[in-house]
Motif scaffolding. Structure first.
Motif, short mmCIF file in Angstrom:
data_model
loop_
_atom_site.label_atom_id
_atom_site.label_comp_id
_atom_site.label_asym_id
_atom_site.label_seq_id
_atom_site.Cartn_x
_atom_site.Cartn_y
_atom_site.Cartn_z
N GLN A 34 0.80 -1.22 0.00
CA GLN A 34 0.00 0.00 0.00
C GLN A 34 0.84 1.27 0.00
O GLN A 34 0.62 2.20 0.74
CB GLN A 34 -0.97 0.03 1.19
CG GLN A 34 -1.93 -1.12 1.20
CD GLN A 34 -3.17 -0.82 1.98
OE1 GLN A 34 -3.77 0.23 1.79
NE2 GLN A 34 -3.58 -1.71 2.83
N ARG A 151 -4.82 7.92 -2.30
CA ARG A 151 -4.75 6.72 -1.48
C ARG A 151 -5.46 6.98 -0.15
O ARG A 151 -5.37 8.08 0.40
CB ARG A 151 -3.30 6.32 -1.21
CG ARG A 151 -2.49 5.99 -2.45
CD ARG A 151 -1.08 5.61 -2.09
NE ARG A 151 -0.44 6.67 -1.31
CZ ARG A 151 0.69 6.51 -0.64
NH1 ARG A 151 1.31 5.35 -0.63
NH2 ARG A 151 1.22 7.52 0.03
N ARG A 179 -11.59 -2.30 -4.98
CA ARG A 179 -10.26 -1.76 -5.21
C ARG A 179 -10.18 -1.12 -6.60
O ARG A 179 -10.67 -1.67 -7.58
CB ARG A 179 -9.20 -2.87 -5.07
CG ARG A 179 -8.96 -3.28 -3.61
CD ARG A 179 -8.32 -2.14 -2.84
NE ARG A 179 -8.41 -2.31 -1.40
CZ ARG A 179 -7.48 -2.92 -0.66
NH1 ARG A 179 -6.42 -3.43 -1.23
NH2 ARG A 179 -7.63 -3.00 0.65
N SER A 192 -4.48 -6.39 -10.10
CA SER A 192 -4.98 -6.32 -8.73
C SER A 192 -4.06 -5.40 -7.93
O SER A 192 -2.96 -5.06 -8.37
CB SER A 192 -5.03 -7.71 -8.08
OG SER A 192 -3.72 -8.28 -8.03
N THR A 193 -4.53 -5.01 -6.77
CA THR A 193 -3.74 -4.12 -5.93
C THR A 193 -4.19 -4.25 -4.48
O THR A 193 -5.32 -4.64 -4.21
CB THR A 193 -3.90 -2.65 -6.38
OG1 THR A 193 -3.08 -1.81 -5.56
CG2 THR A 193 -5.34 -2.19 -6.23
N ALA A 196 -5.69 0.97 -1.31
CA ALA A 196 -7.07 1.46 -1.25
C ALA A 196 -7.10 2.93 -1.63
O ALA A 196 -6.23 3.71 -1.24
CB ALA A 196 -7.63 1.27 0.16
#
Length: 239
Positions: A34, A151, A179, A192-193, A196
């Motif tokens: 993150q 973020r 997400r 994908s990650t 957030a």
């Protein structure tokens, strides 16, 4: 993932070895952890998926505003992936960027001192290192509202609270329940990650007032499938 580190002398060595092996095997990529690590002079090229911009506009229409007669400025327009969906909702959208990405937008530094004709709204994905400056400039040059996608971790920090949120209280924080995947240097429907994202919305008319409404925390419900279009993505990745 919680690592096993051992709780006492008995078996501590084996437990610590397990913890060490888990840490060695842990995925510490910037996405999973993150965070984004960019060079000081990086352009911070992380295009926003168009569905995420549509989600903001639909929330604004539902909760507060009619956007169809308003003007909007997008000062970090990149390749136009946010300008395009904004144009579906606003009467006109002015896009520009400090770098020429080949999309035909004027090359302009949003933070450069000097007069800037106000727009009704300023909506953008600001460069991470310059996000606070972008917000300050947007608040000073927007008549109705400002929205920035950042973020979720941007909400944290004593320094940022003192510099920004204590005096520029947002009207709303809109947290995505899904997400929002942002790839460096490209827009793609895949991937994908663990990072957030949320939209933060301000009303410039309330900034600096002693009595102002408390910030609202809202969730953006799942909406990607409904708001995503195949035409949002370049041909080479849409297939």
């Amino acid at each position: 993932m919680d690592a096993i580190t051992g709780g006492g002398p008995a078996g501590a060595g084996s437990a610590n070895n397990i913890g060490l092996s888990r840490r060695k095997g842990q995925n510490t990529s910037t996405a999973v952890m993150q965070r984004r690590v960019e060079a000081h002079d990086s352009l911070d090229d992380f295009p926003t998926p168009p569905w995420a911009t549509r989600a903001l506009c639909e929330h604004l229409i539902e909760e507060w505003f009619a956007l169809s007669g308003s003007t909007c400025r997008e000062p970090a327009a990149n390749r136009g992936h946010m300008v395009a969906p904004l144009s579906e909702y606003f009467a006109s959208v002015e896009g520009s960027d400090v770098h020429d990405y080949g999309a035909g937008f004027p090359q302009r530094d949003f933070l450069f001192p000097g007069p800037l004709e106000p727009a009704d709204w300023t909506i953008t994905n600001p460069p991470f290192r310059l996000a606070e400056q972008f917000i300050e400039r947007a608040l000073a040059t927007s008549r109705i509202g400002v929205a920035m996608i950042v973020r979720a971790a941007f909400l944290e920090g004593v320094g940022r609270f003192d510099r920004l949120f204590a005096t520029h209280q947002p009207a709303a924080v809109l947290q995505f329940s899904e997400r929002v995947v942002m790839h460096k240097g490209k827009l793609s429907p895949k991937g994908s990650t663990a990072t957030a994202y949320c939209w933060i919305v301000w009303h410039p008319s309330t900034i600096g007032k002693v009595a102002r409404p408390s910030s609202r925390l809202n969730w953006i419900p799942p909406c990607r499938k409904r708001l995503e279009r195949a035409s949002d993505y370049p041909v080479e990745v849409a297939a």
